[in-house]
Design a protein around this motif. Sequence first.
Motif, PDB file in Angstrom:
ATOM      1  N   ALA A  44       2.720 -59.260  98.597  1.00 40.28           N
ATOM      2  CA  ALA A  44       3.906 -60.023  99.194  1.00 40.28           C
ATOM      3  C   ALA A  44       3.376 -60.481 100.670  1.00 40.28           C
ATOM      4  CB  ALA A  44       4.993 -58.779  99.246  1.00 40.28           C
ATOM      5  N   ALA A  45       2.485 -59.867 101.215  1.00 36.77           N
ATOM      6  CA  ALA A  45       2.043 -60.209 102.517  1.00 36.77           C
ATOM      7  C   ALA A  45       1.298 -61.741 102.433  1.00 36.77           C
ATOM      8  CB  ALA A  45       1.155 -59.058 103.076  1.00 36.77           C
ATOM      9  N   GLY A  46       1.019 -62.028 101.230  1.00 40.67           N
ATOM     10  CA  GLY A  46       0.292 -63.499 100.939  1.00 40.67           C
ATOM     11  C   GLY A  46      -1.100 -63.527 101.022  1.00 40.67           C
ATOM     12  N   HIS A  47      -1.826 -62.440 100.903  1.00 43.04           N
ATOM     13  CA  HIS A  47      -3.246 -62.581 101.342  1.00 43.04           C
ATOM     14  C   HIS A  47      -4.035 -62.845  99.971  1.00 43.04           C
ATOM     15  CE1 HIS A  47      -2.682 -60.127 104.771  1.00 43.04           C
ATOM     16  NE2 HIS A  47      -2.058 -59.071 104.213  1.00 43.04           N
ATOM     17  N   TYR A  48      -3.545 -62.671  98.745  1.00 46.00           N
ATOM     18  CA  TYR A  48      -3.975 -63.327  97.780  1.00 46.00           C
ATOM     19  C   TYR A  48      -3.369 -64.688  97.184  1.00 46.00           C
ATOM     20  CZ  TYR A  48      -7.392 -59.565  96.794  1.00 46.00           C
ATOM     21  OH  TYR A  48      -8.607 -58.447  97.029  1.00 46.00           O
ATOM     22  N   ASP A  49      -2.486 -65.193  97.817  1.00 45.51           N
ATOM     23  CA  ASP A  49      -2.111 -66.520  97.595  1.00 45.51           C
ATOM     24  C   ASP A  49      -3.092 -67.492  96.968  1.00 45.51           C
ATOM     25  OD1 ASP A  49       0.512 -65.395  97.800  1.00 45.51           O
ATOM     26  OD2 ASP A  49       0.839 -66.562  99.745  1.00 45.51           O
ATOM     27  N   LEU A  96      -9.851 -63.084 105.818  1.00 45.31           N
ATOM     28  CA  LEU A  96      -8.501 -62.444 106.297  1.00 45.31           C
ATOM     29  C   LEU A  96      -9.030 -61.622 107.525  1.00 45.31           C
ATOM     30  CD1 LEU A  96      -7.534 -60.759 102.837  1.00 45.31           C
ATOM     31  CD2 LEU A  96      -6.774 -63.270 103.930  1.00 45.31           C
ATOM     32  N   ALA A  97      -7.746 -61.448 108.470  1.00 44.89           N
ATOM     33  CA  ALA A  97      -7.957 -60.374 109.347  1.00 44.89           C
ATOM     34  C   ALA A  97      -6.929 -59.283 109.267  1.00 44.89           C
ATOM     35  CB  ALA A  97      -7.732 -61.046 110.780  1.00 44.89           C
ATOM     36  N   LEU A  98      -7.328 -58.103 108.609  1.00 46.26           N
ATOM     37  CA  LEU A  98      -6.338 -57.178 108.294  1.00 46.26           C
ATOM     38  C   LEU A  98      -6.395 -56.185 109.397  1.00 46.26           C
ATOM     39  CD1 LEU A  98      -7.377 -57.054 104.731  1.00 46.26           C
ATOM     40  CD2 LEU A  98      -5.467 -58.272 105.573  1.00 46.26           C
ATOM     41  N   GLU A 100      -3.527 -52.325 106.451  1.00 46.94           N
ATOM     42  CA  GLU A 100      -3.542 -53.124 105.327  1.00 46.94           C
ATOM     43  C   GLU A 100      -5.081 -52.896 104.595  1.00 46.94           C
ATOM     44  OE1 GLU A 100      -1.292 -57.177 106.983  1.00 46.94           O
ATOM     45  OE2 GLU A 100      -3.216 -56.906 107.679  1.00 46.94           O
ATOM     46  N   VAL A 101      -5.985 -52.448 104.982  1.00 44.88           N
ATOM     47  CA  VAL A 101      -7.053 -52.353 104.545  1.00 44.88           C
ATOM     48  C   VAL A 101      -7.009 -51.238 103.441  1.00 44.88           C
ATOM     49  CG1 VAL A 101      -9.671 -51.233 104.710  1.00 44.88           C
ATOM     50  CG2 VAL A 101      -8.732 -53.298 106.284  1.00 44.88           C
ATOM     51  N   VAL A 141      -9.673 -56.294 111.303  1.00 50.40           N
ATOM     52  CA  VAL A 141     -10.846 -56.069 110.260  1.00 50.40           C
ATOM     53  C   VAL A 141     -11.045 -57.357 109.538  1.00 50.40           C
ATOM     54  CG1 VAL A 141     -11.810 -54.657 108.376  1.00 50.40           C
ATOM     55  CG2 VAL A 141      -9.963 -53.454 110.008  1.00 50.40           C
ATOM     56  N   PRO A 142     -12.222 -58.046 109.640  1.00 44.53           N
ATOM     57  CA  PRO A 142     -12.569 -59.169 108.913  1.00 44.53           C
ATOM     58  C   PRO A 142     -12.901 -58.899 107.612  1.00 44.53           C
ATOM     59  CG  PRO A 142     -14.477 -58.638 110.205  1.00 44.53           C
ATOM     60  CD  PRO A 142     -13.281 -57.820 110.394  1.00 44.53           C
ATOM     61  N   VAL A 143     -12.404 -59.586 106.577  1.00 47.66           N
ATOM     62  CA  VAL A 143     -12.443 -59.384 105.218  1.00 47.66           C
ATOM     63  C   VAL A 143     -12.377 -60.744 104.319  1.00 47.66           C
ATOM     64  CG1 VAL A 143     -11.433 -58.360 102.947  1.00 47.66           C
ATOM     65  CG2 VAL A 143     -11.183 -57.131 105.402  1.00 47.66           C
ATOM     66  N   THR A 144     -13.669 -60.833 103.461  1.00 48.79           N
ATOM     67  CA  THR A 144     -13.935 -62.151 102.676  1.00 48.79           C
ATOM     68  C   THR A 144     -13.180 -61.965 101.451  1.00 48.79           C
ATOM     69  OG1 THR A 144     -15.721 -62.403 103.735  1.00 48.79           O
ATOM     70  CG2 THR A 144     -15.527 -63.517 101.691  1.00 48.79           C
ATOM     71  N   VAL A 145     -12.359 -62.771 100.926  1.00 53.32           N
ATOM     72  CA  VAL A 145     -11.811 -62.869  99.555  1.00 53.32           C
ATOM     73  C   VAL A 145     -12.538 -64.106  99.038  1.00 53.32           C
ATOM     74  CG1 VAL A 145      -9.936 -63.291  98.104  1.00 53.32           C
ATOM     75  CG2 VAL A 145      -9.383 -62.077 100.333  1.00 53.32           C
ATOM     76  N   ALA A 146     -13.080 -63.762  98.006  1.00 59.93           N
ATOM     77  CA  ALA A 146     -14.126 -64.641  97.195  1.00 59.93           C
ATOM     78  C   ALA A 146     -14.015 -64.509  95.962  1.00 59.93           C
ATOM     79  CB  ALA A 146     -15.416 -64.670  97.624  1.00 59.93           C
TER      80      ALA A 146
END
Length: 282
Positions: free
Chosen positions: A70-75, A232-234, A238-239, A268-273
């Motif tokens: 819902a926060a849009g992180h995987y949009d 992402l910057a979480l 959120e993590v 927290v930097p997080v890569t979505v790939a």
Amino acid sequence: MDPRIVARLRCPVCGEPLAEVAAGTARALRCPRRHSFDVARQGYVNLLAGRAPHAGDTAEMVAARADFLAAGHYDLISDALTDAATEAASGAYPLVVDAGAGTGRHLAAVLAALPDAVGLALDVSKPALRRAARAHERATAALTDTWQRLPLADASAAVLLNVFAPRNGAEFRRVLHPAGALLVVTPAADHLAELVDALDLLRVDPAKAERVADSLGGHFVEESGTEHRARLALTRTEVATLVGMGPSAWHTDPAGLAARITTLPEPVPVTVAVRLGVHRPR
């Protein structure tokens, strides 16, 4: 339930068509041989033939996934699926099936872009289906084990979504229209890489691509494959939600995980790939 979807469902016991029936305020789907399947008050129908081998994601995992999505992180995943599905869908009232749909968010995004389509969310988790049944007005949800025969007519789906979920190549091929497309999303090698070492999470299988090819190769040909990435910057909260919604939630000590998360610098930097493969039936 949407009659356009019911018309494409099949009895998981005998394979006959299903029709919706009502008894007072209760609803069910029933075949000509009188096999009957209750529609839960939350809106999904139980189409399991026998007992499920497992219960799927827990209510806590599903709630975490709903909050994170819902926060849009995987949009970026929903957007990639929507673009591919828009190109693939055809026919009057095309059916979009999401095998391993979870909360139904990706399916809802695809349906929003395809105003003539209807959708079916399949999952073995009841907490997930309670949400998927409400994800979109043109969607229906069904409890089923995707390793078994799917409760669908042959060649009934125009598009089949498979996001971070098991792949039953033979059944996917059977229910997909010859002109349809199977859209498979899998994690790339560096997906969530910053968290894997810091939090001792499950790693992406180095042989992931080979395993996907093995599960689908006899039934599908990959037409194209694209990678989709975001940074992402979480927050630490959120993590914790991100870890709690995925497979590492089954394998991580909650107290130890919480302690490790408190040591992370914010944000927290997080890569979505992820990789999206578009597969066509052989």
